[in-house]
Design a protein around this motif. Structure first.
Motif, short mmCIF file in Angstrom:
data_model
loop_
_atom_site.label_atom_id
_atom_site.label_comp_id
_atom_site.label_asym_id
_atom_site.label_seq_id
_atom_site.Cartn_x
_atom_site.Cartn_y
_atom_site.Cartn_z
N ALA A 128 0.82 -1.21 0.00
CA ALA A 128 0.00 0.00 0.00
C ALA A 128 0.86 1.26 0.00
O ALA A 128 0.57 2.22 -0.72
CB ALA A 128 -0.93 -0.01 1.21
N VAL A 129 1.93 1.25 0.79
CA VAL A 129 2.83 2.42 0.83
C VAL A 129 3.51 2.61 -0.52
O VAL A 129 3.59 3.73 -1.04
CB VAL A 129 3.87 2.25 1.97
N LEU A 130 4.00 1.52 -1.10
CA LEU A 130 4.66 1.63 -2.39
C LEU A 130 3.70 2.06 -3.49
O LEU A 130 4.06 2.84 -4.38
CB LEU A 130 5.33 0.31 -2.75
N TRP A 131 2.46 1.60 -3.43
CA TRP A 131 1.44 1.99 -4.41
C TRP A 131 1.18 3.49 -4.30
O TRP A 131 1.09 4.19 -5.30
CB TRP A 131 0.16 1.20 -4.14
N ALA A 132 1.07 4.00 -3.07
CA ALA A 132 0.83 5.42 -2.86
C ALA A 132 2.01 6.25 -3.34
O ALA A 132 1.83 7.30 -3.99
CB ALA A 132 0.55 5.69 -1.38
N LEU A 133 3.22 5.80 -3.06
CA LEU A 133 4.42 6.53 -3.52
C LEU A 133 4.51 6.54 -5.04
O LEU A 133 4.86 7.57 -5.64
CB LEU A 133 5.68 5.91 -2.92
N ALA A 169 1.98 6.39 -7.10
CA ALA A 169 0.94 7.30 -7.59
C ALA A 169 1.40 8.74 -7.49
O ALA A 169 1.20 9.54 -8.42
CB ALA A 169 -0.34 7.09 -6.80
N LEU A 170 2.04 9.09 -6.39
CA LEU A 170 2.57 10.45 -6.24
C LEU A 170 3.67 10.74 -7.26
O LEU A 170 3.69 11.81 -7.88
CB LEU A 170 3.12 10.65 -4.82
N LEU A 171 4.56 9.78 -7.44
CA LEU A 171 5.66 9.95 -8.39
C LEU A 171 5.14 10.14 -9.81
O LEU A 171 5.54 11.06 -10.52
CB LEU A 171 6.59 8.74 -8.33
N PHE A 172 4.22 9.29 -10.23
CA PHE A 172 3.73 9.36 -11.60
C PHE A 172 2.83 10.58 -11.82
O PHE A 172 2.75 11.11 -12.92
CB PHE A 172 3.04 8.07 -12.02
N SER A 173 2.15 11.06 -10.77
CA SER A 173 1.36 12.28 -10.94
C SER A 173 2.29 13.47 -11.15
O SER A 173 1.99 14.37 -11.96
CB SER A 173 0.44 12.50 -9.75
#
Length: 75
Positions: free
Chosen positions: A11-16, A18-22
């Motif tokens: 979950a943490v990696l998925w959130a990171l 998402a932030l990176l790609f945004s």
């Protein structure tokens, strides 16, 4: 307990990601972003296979073709 830790890490990696790609999406064209995402995925897949000591050689040819095609269109 290991499963819970793995779930939280995912979950943490998925959130990171998402932030990176945004953030990257603001400076790269969609095609460039898609190519970068594919290159990162290919690198991580190769690294995983190397660490695990496995090879994709056991896959049938049509499976590899589908895998490459799906990567080519960004699925």
């Amino acid at each position: 307990m290991l499963g819970e830790v793995a779930a939280l890490a995912a979950a943490v990696l998925w959130a990171l990601a998402a932030l990176l790609f945004s953030q990257l999406g603001k400076s790269l064209l969609p095609l460039g972003l898609n190519l970068a995402k594919g290159a990162i995925a290919l690198l991580l897949l190769a690294l995983t296979l190397l660490v695990l000591g496995r090879s994709p050689v056991g896959l049938e040819a049509w499976v590899l073709v589908l895998l490459l095609a799906s990567g080519g269109v960004g699925i």
